[in-house]
Design an enzyme around this catalytic site. Structure first.
Site: not given
Length: 225
Positions: A77-79, A105, A135-136, A139, A145-146
Site C-alpha cells: 500500500g506504500t506509494t 486500497f 493530505h496530512h 505525507k 499515488g491516488t
C-alpha cells in the site's frame, strides 16, 4: 492467516486491528527493527502467509526484493515508488510469490477511479481537467499515488495536479472539469483510514494461494461475482 505488517504508522496500526478482527495473527515490525530490510531473511519470511507493507518510498523497495527472493506473498500500500514498477514486476514474475499493489486500497477510491475513467469523455469534448489533492502534513510523496492514478484514468498527460499538505487531513481528491459552458466537480473525501486498512487485508486474503503480479481491481471484480 499469519501476517507480517511492515510499518507502524496510522494506516499500519489500523491494518493490524482489522486483520485481528477477521481472525488473522499479525506481527507488526517498525523501521527501527527492519532498516534496509535486514530483518526479512528467508527463514523469518517463510513463517508468514503474506507481508503487508505500509512503509515509505525508500524502505519499500528493499522489502519487496527480500519478499520476492523468499517467495513470500506481498500486499503493498506504500506509494512513491512507481518509477521502479517494471523492475518490480520482473522480480515478481521470476519468483514463486504473489504480489498485489494499489495506490489506494479503499473500495470507494477504486470506484472513484472508474468514475474518473468515465469522466475522460469530457476531455474529448474540449473540457480541461485539474486534480487537487489534500493530505496530512506528514505525507512524504506529492502528488499522491491516488492522484497519479486518477490522472492516468483521465487519459491525458496535460492534467495538472495540485498537492496540499496540511494538518491531519486523511485524504481528499477533487477532479475539476471546466469548459466555456459549464463546470463539473467530482470529489472523494476519506473520513478515516479504515477503508484503506480493510482493503489491504481483503487483498491479502484474496492473494492466498495465488502467484504473480496483480492489481486491487482484480480483488474487487472477484467480490462482485
Amino acid at each position: 492467516m499469519n501476517l507480517l505488517l511492515l510499518g507502524r504508522g496510522k494506516t499500519g496500526s489500523l491494518v493490524a486491528e482489522v486483520a485481528a478482527t477477521r481472525g488473522h495473527k499479525v506481527r507488526a515490525m517498525g523501521s527501527e527493527e527492519n532498516a534496509g530490510a535486514a530483518a526479512l531473511d528467508k527463514e523469518t519470511l517463510q513463517t508468514f502467509n503474506c507481508v503487508i507493507d505500509f512503509t515509505t518510498p525508500t524502505a519499500v523497495i528493499p522489502n519487496i526484493i527480500a519478499c520476492t527472493q523468499a517467495g513470500t506473498n506481498m500486499v503493498v500500500g506504500t506509494t512513491g515508488w512507481y518509477d521502479k514498477l517494471p523492475q518490480v514486476k520482473e522480480l515478481v514474475q521470476h519468483s514463486k510469490s504473489g504480489f498485489i499493489y494499489e495506490s489506494n486500497f479503499s473500495v470507494g477510491v477504486n470506484i472513484f477511479f472508474e468514475i474518473a475513467a468515465a469522466a475522460s469523455a469530457a476531455l474529448k469534448q474540449g473540457y480541461t481537467a485539474r486534480i487537487v489533492e489534500r493530505h496530512h502534513a506528514q505525507k512524504k510523496d506529492a502528488p499522491s499515488g491516488t492522484a497519479t492514478t486518477i490522472k492516468e484514468r483521465l487519459g491525458s498527460p496535460d492534467v495538472e495536479i495540485t498537492s496540499i499538505r496540511e494538518g491531519e487531513t486523511v485524504g481528499q481528491h477533487v477532479i475539476m472539469l471546466d469548459s466555456a459552458n459549464d463546470t463539473m466537480m467530482l470529489v472523494h473525501d476519506a473520513k478515516s483510514r479504515r477503508g484503506f486498512a480493510e482493503g489491504a487485508v481483503l487483498a491479502a486474503e484474496w492473494l492466498q494461494g495465488k502467484t504473480g503480479f496483480h492489481e486491487f481491481k482484480e480483488v474487487l471484480k472477484a467480490q462482485l461475482r
